[in-house]
Design a protein around this motif. Structure first.
Motif, mmCIF file in Angstrom:
data_model
loop_
_atom_site.group_PDB
_atom_site.id
_atom_site.type_symbol
_atom_site.label_atom_id
_atom_site.label_comp_id
_atom_site.label_asym_id
_atom_site.label_seq_id
_atom_site.Cartn_x
_atom_site.Cartn_y
_atom_site.Cartn_z
ATOM 1 N N ARG A 1 0.724 -1.363 -0.068
ATOM 2 C CA ARG A 1 0.196 -0.157 -0.268
ATOM 3 C C ARG A 1 0.503 0.977 0.274
ATOM 4 O O ARG A 1 0.141 1.782 0.283
ATOM 5 N N GLU B 1 -3.839 3.167 3.409
ATOM 6 C CA GLU B 1 -5.222 2.460 3.454
ATOM 7 C C GLU B 1 -6.255 2.333 3.487
ATOM 8 O O GLU B 1 -7.346 1.745 3.746
ATOM 9 N N ASN C 1 -6.578 0.310 -3.090
ATOM 10 C CA ASN C 1 -7.918 -0.208 -1.581
ATOM 11 C C ASN C 1 -8.427 -0.545 -2.920
ATOM 12 O O ASN C 1 -9.029 -0.282 -4.003
#
Length: 572
Positions: free
Chosen positions: A443, A482, A562
């Protein structure tokens, strides 16, 4: 006696031939006249012309006004066939390419819709590819057209700021754009280009490490002049840039100029002509203009010299590349001639003289980097590589390291200034402050910030280093993202009865303003949502959504990976 006359003639030719070459840097064009017609049923009026200066690119065609309204018929400019179709959220929006038998291609962009059978074909291909954003190549016999046939309806899609049709002429063989105004379109132009100011540069130093001397110009009956009569400078090597624009008869739109020539004591030094530009090379506009002046809030200044890293330029040399020496201390008579594509011209005359005063300069921070050379620098936790085709001019690239700021997982690395342009991307490698778990590494983004500009790239990992590529300098750091994107329905709620609705729309937001993928499925099958200008995703009800109850699933993935998925039920 004959031998003496022959020698005399030979000497004269040696003297005259260079003057003939320099007198006309650019050969006359021989494009077919009247072959292409007006693609609109409106008198031609331009809001933008070929070669006009735009951010990171030359304008590559004509912007034809459509009376500030949309859905005007757009016609084929000549016989041919529909060769390509492009649909994208930015850029051209919706565009048609037509190949013609004489070796040229015309393009029509920012369209609202294609003619019905082409519209149906495109829609079918979008469903086959499960993508709204498509670039389709069509065989010659599928959609032949005659000059004047309806091909589309005008709009304001893509990168358009208002209703118009963007019209291009290209060579089919190499896809290079040519100036449509040289093909005899029915457009009257009896107006001369307007000169606003000149700029003079000290070419003993980088163009990015100075502020040019601006010279005001005054229009007279015989052209433009400057004040004072003689401009004195401590620079022994100088070059010039101009600020100018053009109009056409009956219009006040300030469009781009076509050509400029620079003379020193009646010798043609250099010039540029904006006629033959490829989309592969259009970013070289950043070497054509004084990029620093524009990026720091000034106006456009067009160099009359070719920067050393300008590999695909619009310039030609006369006696030099546009940089002249004036260390002789004599007064140099400078003449600059500016032309439009119809041959209308304006000129400005001034005199410059070297004053011999030594210049004391403070040392510039950073390491000197050069065009046409692979440049790099490194520290314990940052490395960056500037390739041989990145820089246009030699310049010091400063580096600084600052402590991590909020949200960062690395130090912030300051690499150069945002007003130093790049042609190709640089490679930046950064080490995080601490090792990361695999799920965190997946991420991580590299973020570039310079002033109000922010962009992010997904990194690649190698031996604990995160790598990404950027086309701008600035301040770089690593962040973890995130936070998934959000999907918000517009004007309806889950379970709604949409029997009277004409469309469904969603707004998608991401904390870093970057998302990679949008996918909608109606009852498990891909559904075509448009996304003009990258704003709202819209599906307009058609035969793909029958009457009754339905489930609509929407997936959005951001740059960091995401994923957000939402399920909506509705009745149609």
């Amino acid at each position: 006696m004959k031998l003496k006359n022959l020698c005399l003639i030979t000497c004269l030719l040696i003297l005259i031939c260079p003057l003939l070459v320099f007198a006309q840097l650019f050969p006359a064009k021989n494009y077919p006249q009247g072959y292409f017609g007006d693609p609109l049923d409106l008198p031609i009026s331009l809001s933008g012309n070929f070669g006009e200066l735009r951010p990171n690119h030359f304008h590559m065609g004509l912007d034809l006004k459509t009376q500030a309204t949309v859905n005007h018929p757009v016609y084929a400019a000549a016989d041919g066939y529909v060769a390509r179709i492009k649909i994208e959220p930015y850029g051209f929006g919706q565009a048609v390419y037509i190949n013609h038998p004489n070796g040229f291609t015309t393009l029509y962009a920012h369209l609202n819709a294609f003619f019905p059978s082409l519209e149906q074909y495109v829609k079918k291909q979008q469903y086959r590819q499960e993508a709204w954003n498509v670039f389709l190549s069509l065989p010659p016999g599928m959609f032949p057209v005659k000059k004047g046939d309806l091909i589309a309806y005008s709009g304001s899609t893509g990168g358009s700021q208002g209703p118009h049709v963007h019209f291009e002429v290209r060579r089919t063989a190499d896809d290079v754009n040519l100036n449509p105004m040289l093909f005899g379109l029915p457009l009257a132009d009896n107006t001369k280009p307007v000169l606003r100011r000149l700029a003079m540069y000290d070419r003993t130093i980088s163009t990015y490490e100075q502020t040019p001397k601006l010279i005001s110009v005054t229009k007279t009956a015989n052209g433009y002049v400057t004040a004072p009569g003689v401009v004195k400078t401590p620079a022994g090597k100088i070059s010039f840039a101009i600020s100018a624009y053009d109009t056409h008869s009956g219009s006040t739109n300030q469009n781009g100029i076509y050509e400029a020539l620079f003379y020193d004591n009646n010798q043609l030094v250099s010039g540029f002509q904006i006629d033959n530009v490829s989309y592969n090379d259009t970013r070289y506009i950043n070497a054509h203009i004084d990029y620093k002046t524009k990026a720091t809030g000034g106006g456009y200044l067009q160099h009359l010299s070719m920067l050393p890293g300008n590999l695909h330029s619009v310039y030609k040399k006369g006696t030099s590349d546009g940089v002249i020496s004036i260390t002789d201390g004599l007064v140099h008579a400078i003449r600059i001639v500016v032309k439009d594509a119809y041959g209308n011209s304006s000129e400005v005359n001034l005199s410059v003289q070297y004053n011999g005063t030594p210049v004391v300069r403070a040392p510039m921070p950073g390491k000197m980097f050069y065009p046409m050379v692979v440049n790099f620098d490194e520290t314990d936790d940052c490395e960056y590589f500037i390739g041989e085709n990145c820089l246009y001019d030699s310049v010091h690239i400063r580096y600084a390291r600052t402590l991590p700021s909020a949200g960062g997982i690395s130090a912030t690395h300051v690499i150069g200034y945002g007003y130093i342009p790049l042609q190709d991307s640089i490679v930046v490698r950064i080490k995080p402050l601490a090792s990361l778990a695999p799920e965190k590494m997946n991420r991580v983004l590299m973020q570039r910030v310079y002033g109000p500009s922010t962009d992010v790239k997904k990194v690649r990992w190698q031996h604990g280093w995160a790598t990404a590529m950027f086309r701008n300098l600035g301040n770089f750091r690593l962040i973890i993202d995130e936070e998934p994107p959000t999907i918000t329905p517009i004007g309806f709620a889950n379970g709604a009865n949409l029997s009277r609705a004409t469309s469904i729309a969603f707004a998608v937001k991401d904390n870093n303003d970057e998302f990679m993928n949008f996918r909608a499925e109606l009852d498990g099958k891909w559904l075509r949502f448009t996304n003009d200008k990258g704003r709202t995703f819209i599906y307009r009800f058609d035969e793909m959504c029958s009457r009754g109850d339905h489930e609509l699933t929407v997936h959005v993935e951001d740059e960091a990976g995401n994923l957000t998925t939402r399920l909506f039920k509705f009745t149609r």
